[in-house]
Design an enzyme around this catalytic site. Structure first.
Site, PDB file in Angstrom:
ATOM      1  N   ASN A  90       0.798  -1.220   0.000  1.00  0.00           N
ATOM      2  CA  ASN A  90       0.000   0.000   0.000  1.00  0.00           C
ATOM      3  C   ASN A  90       0.834   1.275   0.000  1.00  0.00           C
ATOM      4  O   ASN A  90       0.353   2.325  -0.415  1.00  0.00           O
ATOM      5  CB  ASN A  90      -0.919  -0.009   1.232  1.00  0.00           C
ATOM      6  CG  ASN A  90      -1.543   1.334   1.507  1.00  0.00           C
ATOM      7  OD1 ASN A  90      -2.474   1.755   0.821  1.00  0.00           O
ATOM      8  ND2 ASN A  90      -1.033   2.039   2.516  1.00  0.00           N
ATOM      9  N   LYS A 123       7.758  -9.497  -5.070  1.00  0.00           N
ATOM     10  CA  LYS A 123       8.850 -10.466  -5.191  1.00  0.00           C
ATOM     11  C   LYS A 123       9.009 -11.294  -3.923  1.00  0.00           C
ATOM     12  O   LYS A 123       8.987 -12.540  -3.971  1.00  0.00           O
ATOM     13  CB  LYS A 123      10.152  -9.736  -5.514  1.00  0.00           C
ATOM     14  CG  LYS A 123      11.375 -10.650  -5.565  1.00  0.00           C
ATOM     15  CD  LYS A 123      12.636  -9.837  -5.885  1.00  0.00           C
ATOM     16  CE  LYS A 123      13.881 -10.733  -5.876  1.00  0.00           C
ATOM     17  NZ  LYS A 123      15.111  -9.954  -6.225  1.00  0.00           N
ATOM     18  N   TYR A 156       3.583  10.206 -10.438  1.00  0.00           N
ATOM     19  CA  TYR A 156       2.549   9.437  -9.744  1.00  0.00           C
ATOM     20  C   TYR A 156       1.731   8.626 -10.750  1.00  0.00           C
ATOM     21  O   TYR A 156       1.491   7.429 -10.564  1.00  0.00           O
ATOM     22  CB  TYR A 156       1.643  10.377  -8.956  1.00  0.00           C
ATOM     23  CG  TYR A 156       0.624   9.680  -8.093  1.00  0.00           C
ATOM     24  CD1 TYR A 156       0.975   9.150  -6.856  1.00  0.00           C
ATOM     25  CD2 TYR A 156      -0.706   9.556  -8.506  1.00  0.00           C
ATOM     26  CE1 TYR A 156       0.043   8.512  -6.055  1.00  0.00           C
ATOM     27  CE2 TYR A 156      -1.642   8.922  -7.714  1.00  0.00           C
ATOM     28  CZ  TYR A 156      -1.266   8.408  -6.488  1.00  0.00           C
ATOM     29  OH  TYR A 156      -2.200   7.772  -5.696  1.00  0.00           O
ATOM     30  N   LYS A 160       1.663   4.467 -11.063  1.00  0.00           N
ATOM     31  CA  LYS A 160       0.434   3.706 -10.844  1.00  0.00           C
ATOM     32  C   LYS A 160       0.051   2.891 -12.088  1.00  0.00           C
ATOM     33  O   LYS A 160      -0.547   1.813 -11.963  1.00  0.00           O
ATOM     34  CB  LYS A 160      -0.701   4.645 -10.428  1.00  0.00           C
ATOM     35  CG  LYS A 160      -0.455   5.337  -9.082  1.00  0.00           C
ATOM     36  CD  LYS A 160      -0.190   4.339  -7.964  1.00  0.00           C
ATOM     37  CE  LYS A 160      -0.052   5.019  -6.607  1.00  0.00           C
ATOM     38  NZ  LYS A 160       0.137   4.053  -5.508  1.00  0.00           N
TER      39      LYS A 160
END
Length: 255
Positions: A90, A123, A156, A160
């Site tokens: 998050n 990962k 940003y 995303k």
């Protein structure tokens, strides 16, 4: 998934991450919460809130853009709780900066936390879940800006969009191991970060009103709305959903 499985939530000191951690605790998970050292006091208070609910919790300071930090966070969680079942990547940052004024350092900071950080969480969570051999849930944070570009939010937006691609690729690789990989794409949510994707100095009331006008529901999202979606994606009932970036934006953008 059985109760008392373990979840990690990054960027959990406040806002959406905090609400996700509290909701997963309500769902019966042991919850490891993460953020940077400057937010250690907030993490400590969050752990107290979670343990008051009757489930185990601890916090782990880590910079998600650093590989050793993420590896250590996963190893510590597994050493303490015995397993990892849900990773919620998050943590993220934003910045409202005109393209011609953005420095490479500003670009790198946002991309390193928002994209590289998600990659590292995928990962090391994936490696651990495959080792365990009983599947899992990996969830990343994309955004409405990961589906529709926004001026002055260049890094940003790019970060995303990157999360969407990472999520699809990881879902294909991890699927044979019964690990689902999905991302969420929130619209504007009423948190402190909302101000970071709008012009500096914009009064909060003006921000909220502008967001509401974009929604046919005339509402602004809350961290609880996001936590509700995460709760479902992390559950056994979401087992047929993978590789998706799920929009949750009050109707401000339709896929």
């Amino acid at each position: 998934m059985a109760s008392k499985n373990t979840a990690i939530v990054t960027g959990a000191a406040g806002g959406i991450g905090k609400e996700i951690a509290l909701r997963l605790a309500d769902d019966g998970f042991n919850v490891v919460v993460n953020d940077i050292s400057a937010k250690s006091e907030d993490l400590g208070r969050l752990v107290e809130e979670i343990t008051a609910k009757g489930t185990a919790s601890s916090y782990h300071i880590a910079d998600v853009s650093l590989e050793d930090d993420v590896r250590g966070m996963v190893e510590t969680a597994v050493n303490q709780y015995g397993r990892l079942d849900v990773m919620v990547a998050n943590a993220g940052v934003a910045g409202y900066i005109p393209l011609f004024e953005m420095t490479t350092d500003q670009w790198d900071r946002i991309m390193n936390i928002n994209a590289r950080g998600v990659f590292l969480c995928y990962k090391y969570a994936g490696l651990q879940m495959i080792k365990q051999g009983h599947g899992g849930r990996i969830i990343g944070a994309s955004s409405i800006l990961g589906k529709k570009g926004s001026p002055f939010n260049y890094a940003y937006t790019a970060s995303k969009f990157a999360v969407r691609g990472l999520t699809q690729a990881a879902a294909l690789e991890f699927g044979p191991h019964e690990i689902t990989v999905n991302a969420i794409a929130p619209g504007a949510i009423d948190t402190e970060m909302l101000a970071d994707i709008m012009p500096a100095g914009t009064p909060r009331g003006v921000l909220i009103d502008a967001v509401k006008r974009e929604s046919p529901l005339n509402v602004v999202g809350t961290p609880t709305d996001i936590a509700n979606l995460i709760s479902f994606i992390a559950s056994k009932e979401s087992q047929f959903i993978t590789g998706q970036t799920i929009s949750i934006n009050g109707g401000t953008y339709f896929d």
